[in-house]
Structures are given as C-alpha cells and as structure tokens.
Design an enzyme around this catalytic site. Structure first.
Site, PDB file in Angstrom:
ATOM      1  N   SER A  24      -9.543   0.829   3.164  1.00  0.00           N
ATOM      2  CA  SER A  24      -8.750   1.666   2.304  1.00  0.00           C
ATOM      3  C   SER A  24      -7.644   0.945   1.532  1.00  0.00           C
ATOM      4  O   SER A  24      -7.055   1.554   0.632  1.00  0.00           O
ATOM      5  CB  SER A  24      -8.130   2.799   3.123  1.00  0.00           C
ATOM      6  N   LYS A  50       0.857  -1.193   0.000  1.00  0.00           N
ATOM      7  CA  LYS A  50       0.000   0.000   0.000  1.00  0.00           C
ATOM      8  C   LYS A  50       0.890   1.240   0.000  1.00  0.00           C
ATOM      9  O   LYS A  50       1.938   1.257   0.655  1.00  0.00           O
ATOM     10  CB  LYS A  50      -0.861  -0.070   1.260  1.00  0.00           C
ATOM     11  N   SER A  84      -9.325  -1.635   7.304  1.00  0.00           N
ATOM     12  CA  SER A  84      -8.831  -1.413   5.941  1.00  0.00           C
ATOM     13  C   SER A  84      -8.084  -2.559   5.289  1.00  0.00           C
ATOM     14  O   SER A  84      -7.835  -2.520   4.091  1.00  0.00           O
ATOM     15  CB  SER A  84      -7.944  -0.178   5.903  1.00  0.00           C
TER      16      SER A  84
HETATM   17  N1  GLN Z   1     -13.005   2.699   6.795  1.00  0.00           N
HETATM   18  C1  GLN Z   1     -12.347   3.129   7.983  1.00  0.00           C
HETATM   19  C2  GLN Z   1     -12.017   4.604   7.900  1.00  0.00           C
HETATM   20  O1  GLN Z   1     -12.399   5.188   6.950  1.00  0.00           O
HETATM   21  C3  GLN Z   1     -11.116   2.315   8.250  1.00  0.00           C
HETATM   22  C4  GLN Z   1      -9.938   2.805   7.530  1.00  0.00           C
HETATM   23  C5  GLN Z   1      -8.695   2.081   7.894  1.00  0.00           C
HETATM   24  O2  GLN Z   1      -8.718   1.044   8.541  1.00  0.00           O
HETATM   25  N2  GLN Z   1      -7.579   2.691   7.526  1.00  0.00           N
HETATM   26  O3  GLN Z   1     -11.409   5.166   8.761  1.00  0.00           O
END
Ligand code: GLN
Length: 484
Positions: free
Chosen positions: A155, A80, A179
């Site tokens: 994400s 990532k 994420s």
């Molecule tokens: N969907 C969650 C957020 O928007 C988790 C994101 C993540 O784990 N980085 O914060």
C-alpha cells in the site's frame, strides 16, 4: 551545484555539510521535480512546500552561524499519508479523513525532521494501508514510474513512486503484511520492514496494531539504513516500542565472511515467474561467490501465512477502524438517530476494500466463530514464528523472492480481492513473526521491470540485512539505472 534529482540522501547531506549547496536549493530541486512528475504519477496527495522551506531556512541559518548540522540536514523526503503531521492533512487516502488535520506529529516524522530532513509531501496509498496496488485510494491510483501502465505496488504506492521517479531520495511507508517491501520490489528500491517494536507506531494511523511497522524506502541501501537508524529506538508514547537504544547511524560494512544464508527453495516454485526465480537465484549465487555460505532452508508452515494474515489483520482493523464513527473525526453524515448517523457516515466514508475487511474482521471475532477463525489463526501465527526460529538456528539470513512476479498492469486484478491477497505470500510470514525484512533490487526482467529479493533476519538484526544488501548492491551493479 553538482547534485541532481538522483543524488542519494548521503550525498545531499555531505554536500550541505560541506557548504556546497544550501538546504533551500536542495528543497527547490526536489519541488521542481515534484511539479514535473507528480501530475502524471499521482504519487503525492499534498505537497508541504511551506513546511519544507521553513525547515530548510532554519537549517541554513544554523549553518551560517557555524552550528553543527544534524545527520540528515537538507535531505528531502515524503511520508505515507497515514503518518500524522501536525497541522497538515492526514487522510489515509480515505474520504472519511479527507479533512483531518492531526494536532501532533508521528514520532517517526518528528525524528526525521529532528535529524534535519525536509518534509516535502504526503504520499498516496491504498486506503488505510489495505491493498497491494495503490488502486484502492479514494484520490485515484498512483502509476509505476518504470511503466505508467502498471501498478507501483502497495500500500505504500506513492512513497515508492516518489522515490523511484526522483522526487526525493527516500520516503517513509508502513508495512503490515508487505506494504513497504512489495512496492519497493515493484519500483526497484530498498524497502525495510523493521523488527516489530523497533520503530515507534505513535502517530501511525492503526490498521492492524500487532503487525503495523513504519519503514523506509530508498534508492540505495545506505539511504534506507540512514532513515531507519534515524527513526529507530524506544518511545514512551508507544508501549509496544522496544527498549533497545536507537541504531547507530554508521552503516555496517558490506562484508559476507561467516554469513550463513538460507535460500528458501520452496519459495522458488512453479507459481513464481521464471524471470523472478532466475534473478533471485542469481542473487544467491553472488552471495556465495562473495564468501557467504548458502544452503537450502524451509519454512514448513509459511504456506498458511496468507490465510492467517487475512483473519488477524481484518480482525484488528475492524476494531481499530471503529473510531471512525462520524462523531470524533472526519466525515459526518448528519442524521436524527445516532446509529443511523454511524451507518451513513461509515457507509459514505469508507471504500469497498475497507468495508470488506471490517465486515470480515467483525465476523471472525463474533461469538461462536472466534475459536474457528481467530484463535486458530493465532496458533498458525505461532507455528510460523517457530519455523523461523528453527531456521535461524542454522542460518543468519533467509533469502527468497519479495513477490511472485514483477509489477502488473493497472486494473488487472479488477474485482478479485483473493488473487491480490495471494501476492502477499512471501511478505506476510516475516510480518507475522515480527522479524525484520528487507526487499533489495536484484535485477530487471527482459521487459525492463525491476525485481526484488527479500532478506529476512533475526529479531533486531537489521544490520545483518544491510551487510548483505550493501554487498549485493555493489556486486549486481544496478545503481544508476532510473526510469526516464
Ligand atoms: N497487501 C496487504 C494488505 O492488503 C499488506 C498491506 C500492508 O502491509 N499495509 O493488507
């Protein structure tokens, strides 16, 4: 060469070690797949071909000299784009870091390359890890390989799409509130959020430091385990990393004897898609038939998880992202006055969701509101952690859905952040409690979309998660089903 783009990391490693294929040939196979699939999917923001081929050449030379190969020799992977890579741009999918080249590698990256992996590219994401769809990237959305009209989840959107589309067998993402696990579920993969502190955060660009963890996504349970084991263990560069020694590379046997599983029945309620509910219940049935003792379990305070997370994570992000000021890193909008320069640089560099979180986080930390929001959220977090502790006095594993539904169409939630925050309802509680959690594929909807079940374990008991995951992988017989 008998390897294909669907070969696992374990198969690649064995073929390389057995002299059947060179690392350079494996890299080429992956790079060709990237050329074919990345333009439509937008999974990778950059291909690091020179770096992969250089590492492949080193390993092939080592092999030619008869040297012992490291455990992941020749395994191509992507990370990532919020994991720092020395001399390779690391953008967090944000305009503000569009040209940023870190002077160092994240520990998780250097450990994987040290174990013989070939770093092939940097994967797309929701800007700074904020989002659940992959649509919050400054460089365009990633598409779901199972259905390009749908989101891959986020994400770690690009990491999931790259693995699901056969570009690489395995990838690293990061998980703050879901994420790794949510995109793994949407793309039919295994995705692990390790115990907080089990994997170093050094070189992971911080979003919410008390929650962020680096974790693998892979098409097989074994590959996810191998990547996790390779990156685990203490790191003097991260003071929150745990002192426990690295995980041994040998995966646990998929045996269920003596395993007590708690099915989170209230997570199978009305708001969950009926097909998801049926598939998770089916996975519980398989575990029972395989010798596990399955009983009902509950987390009475887990319903406060989303509200708690969306106070704590923005609070931490507003502080972490203060460093992007147009002076020390990345994008600068030059102005005469310093304050104006900060405002202009941050205004131009951050996307809407990032701004929303910085504003919300600054608000909940402001004098007068701190007690009402931040301190209260900290107490709710402790209550959720106590729920898990009580549940784990009775069972060894908890099982429920990873997400309320399968991957949804691109643009569906258009403009409604709250409805997207609610998708994180099941992945957030284990993150708040610092516990390891693994999303495992548990079947497909009638429309052919993958569905994931989430296993949560006690602190440092990742091996228990993989015992059950390995069993389910065999029992459900889902391996070998790929998007076209
Ligand atoms: N969907 C969650 C957020 O928007 C988790 C994101 C993540 O784990 N980085 O914060």
């Amino acid at each position: 060469m008998s390897l294909t783009i669907w070969s696992s990391a374990a198969e690649i490693r064995d073929a390389v070690a057995g002299g059947e294929v060179s690392c350079a040939e494996v890299a080429r196979l992956s790079l060709d797949r990237v050329s074919a699939r990345n333009p439509p999917l937008n999974a990778l923001l950059r291909v690091t071909e020179a770096r992969a081929l250089a590492r492949a050449a080193e390993l092939d030379a080592l092999c030619a000299r008869g040297g012992a190969l490291p455990p992941l020799a020749g395994v191509p992977l992507v990370v990532k784009d919020n994991l720092c890579t020395r001399g390779e741009r690391t953008t967090c999918a944000s305009r503000i870091l569009e040209d940023y080249e870190p002077p160092y590698d994240a520990t998780a990256v250097s450990r994987l390359e040290g174990a013989g992996a070939l770093l092939l590219g940097k994967a797309n994401l929701d800007e700074f890890g904020m989002g659940s769809t992959g649509e919050n990237s400054a460089f365009g959305p990633t598409l779901n390989p199972w259905d390009p009209a749908r989101v891959p989840g986020g994400s770690s959107s690009g990491a999931a799409a790259a693995v699901a589309s056969g570009m690489v067998p395995c990838a690293l993402g990061s998980d703050t509130g879901g994420s790794v696990r949510q995109p793994a579920a949407f793309c039919g993969l295994y995705g692990l959020r390790p115990t907080y502190g089990r994997v170093s955060r050094y070189g992971l660009v911080a979003f919410a430091s008390s929650l962020d963890q680096v974790g693998p996504l892979a098409r097989t349970a074994r590959d996810a385990f191998l990547a996790f084991a390779a990156i685990s263990g203490p790191d003097p560069a991260d003071s929150t990393s745990l002192p426990d020694p690295p995980e041994p590379l040998e995966p646990p046997a998929p045996r269920l004897e003596g395993l007590r599983v708690g099915l989170l029945a209230d997570q199978l309620g009305a708001d969950v898609d009926p097909e998801v509910r049926a598939l998770v219940a089916g996975a519980a049935e398989r575990l029972r038939a395989g010798g596990a003792e399955v009983r009902e379990a509950a987390l009475p305070h887990a319903g406060y998880g989303v509200a708690t997370y969306y106070v704590l994570a923005p609070a931490e992000c507003s502080s972490n992202l203060a460093r992007f000021d147009g002076v020390r890193y990345g994008l600068r909008e030059p102005r005469e006055e310093l304050l104006e320069q900060y405002e202009a640089s941050r205004g131009a560099g951050f996307g809407d969701e990032v701004k929303r979180r910085v504003l919300a986080g600054t608000f909940v930390l402001s004098a007068g509101y701190r007690g009402a929001f931040y301190e209260r959220a900290r107490r709710a977090r402790a209550a959720i952690a106590a729920d898990f502790a009580r549940a784990f006095a009775e069972v060894d594993l908890l099982l429920g859905p990873t997400t309320p539904g399968p991957a949804f169409p691109l643009g569906r939630e258009g403009g409604d952040p709250l409805s997207l925050y609610l998708c994180d309802v099941f992945t957030i509680p284990p993150a708040l409690a610092g516990l390891p959690a693994l999303s495992v594929p548990c079947g497909f909807t009638a429309a052919g979309l993958p569905v994931g079940a989430q296993l949560v374990g006690r602190r440092l008991e990742e091996r228990t998660l993989f015992r059950a995951a390995g069993f389910l992988e065999e029992a459900l017989g889902l391996a070998g089903r790929h998007p076209s």
